[in-house]
Design an enzyme around this catalytic site. Structure first.
Site, PDB file in Angstrom:
ATOM      1  N   ASP A  69       0.730  -1.092   0.107  1.00 18.60           N
ATOM      2  CA  ASP A  69      -0.194   0.096   0.045  1.00 18.60           C
ATOM      3  C   ASP A  69       0.864   1.244  -0.109  1.00 18.60           C
ATOM      4  OD1 ASP A  69       0.844   0.260   2.635  1.00 18.60           O
ATOM      5  OD2 ASP A  69      -0.867   0.293   3.600  1.00 18.60           O
ATOM      6  N   CYS A 125       3.462  -3.022   4.001  1.00 18.65           N
ATOM      7  CA  CYS A 125       2.545  -2.261   4.633  1.00 18.65           C
ATOM      8  C   CYS A 125       3.023  -1.305   5.698  1.00 18.65           C
ATOM      9  CB  CYS A 125       0.946  -2.674   4.482  1.00 18.65           C
ATOM     10  SG  CYS A 125       0.579  -3.781   6.152  1.00 18.65           S
ATOM     11  N   THR A 168       2.439  -2.063   9.011  1.00 15.31           N
ATOM     12  CA  THR A 168       2.977  -2.739  10.233  1.00 15.31           C
ATOM     13  C   THR A 168       3.385  -4.093   9.426  1.00 15.31           C
ATOM     14  OG1 THR A 168       0.611  -3.659  10.255  1.00 15.31           O
ATOM     15  CG2 THR A 168       1.309  -1.758  11.880  1.00 15.31           C
ATOM     16  N   HIS A 192       9.157 -24.089   8.377  1.00 18.48           N
ATOM     17  CA  HIS A 192       8.389 -25.071   9.192  1.00 18.48           C
ATOM     18  C   HIS A 192       6.744 -24.868   8.647  1.00 18.48           C
ATOM     19  CE1 HIS A 192      10.358 -25.142  13.537  1.00 18.48           C
ATOM     20  NE2 HIS A 192      11.497 -25.629  12.603  1.00 18.48           N
ATOM     21  N   HIS A 196       6.412 -31.191   9.779  1.00 21.45           N
ATOM     22  CA  HIS A 196       5.800 -29.922   9.518  1.00 21.45           C
ATOM     23  C   HIS A 196       4.825 -30.046   8.178  1.00 21.45           C
ATOM     24  CE1 HIS A 196       8.556 -28.200  12.141  1.00 21.45           C
ATOM     25  NE2 HIS A 196       9.773 -28.542  11.475  1.00 21.45           N
TER      26      HIS A 196
HETATM   27  C1  RB5 Z   1      -2.143   2.201   6.605  1.00 14.72           C
HETATM   28  O1  RB5 Z   1      -1.940   3.724   7.273  1.00 14.72           O
HETATM   29  C2  RB5 Z   1      -1.911   1.273   7.414  1.00 14.72           C
HETATM   30  O2  RB5 Z   1      -3.123   1.080   8.141  1.00 14.72           O
HETATM   31  C3  RB5 Z   1      -1.642   0.057   6.510  1.00 14.72           C
HETATM   32  O3  RB5 Z   1      -0.276   0.231   6.052  1.00 14.72           O
HETATM   33  C4  RB5 Z   1      -1.119  -1.225   7.367  1.00 14.72           C
HETATM   34  O4  RB5 Z   1      -0.212  -0.862   8.480  1.00 14.72           O
HETATM   35  C5  RB5 Z   1      -2.419  -2.041   7.995  1.00 14.72           C
HETATM   36  O5  RB5 Z   1      -2.188  -3.121   8.504  1.00 14.72           O
END
Ligand code: RB5
Length: 147
Positions: free
Chosen positions: A8, A66, A68, A99, A134
């Site tokens: 993203d 993304c 996180t 695994h 596994h």
């Molecule tokens: C975008 O702001 C953020 O929510 C997205 O990149 C991600 O971290 C979602 O899991």
């Protein structure tokens, strides 16, 4: 080897760096977008595009970014046959191949150190699945039906 990359807006810069890194190493990269960091986009769209390439065996692995690593991983795992983990350390990135026979890996651009991400990618791409005990567990993931 063909690899799909996707992100993203929050993961865009990291995705671009990963793409250059992979191309320099000789991998054939398919970039499913997004194409810039300025426009806010929804990560599931890019997760699903990359995951479908993996599930249809048009590419061997997929790499997602993304903010996180979590949302894009969750979206990818909705596609049948996808096993995507968050590569939160190089050791875990290796283990998710050994695994879990992971075929995709996700990174969080806002929380992860780039050197760790590149080490994780090297380990992820070069480590074989161990099979054995596994395999049964991976089969149990794949054959689960809730209806
Ligand atoms: C975008 O702001 C953020 O929510 C997205 O990149 C991600 O971290 C979602 O899991």
């Amino acid at each position: 080897m063909k690899i799909a990359v996707g992100s993203d807006h929050a993961g865009f810069q990291l995705k671009e760096k990963i793409k250059s890194y992979l191309i320099k190493k000789g991998y054939d990269v398919i970039d499913v977008g997004t194409d810039c960091s300025e426009v806010s986009v929804d990560y599931p769209l890019f997760a699903h595009k990359a995951a479908l390439l993996v599930s249809k065996q048009e590419v061997r692995f997929g790499i997602l970014c993304c903010g996180t690593g979590e949302g894009i991983m969750m979206a990818a795992n909705k596609i049948k046959g996808i096993r995507c983990g968050v590569g939160y350390s190089p050791e875990v990135s290796k283990l998710t191949r050994e695994h879990n026979d992971a075929n995709m890996i996700a990174f969080g651009a806002r929380f992860m150190n780039e050197n760790d991400v590149f080490s994780s990618i090297d380990l992820f791409l070069e480590t074989p699945f161990l099979g054995g005990r596994h395999q049964k567990r991976v089969d149990e993931i794949e054959c689960f039906k809730d209806e």
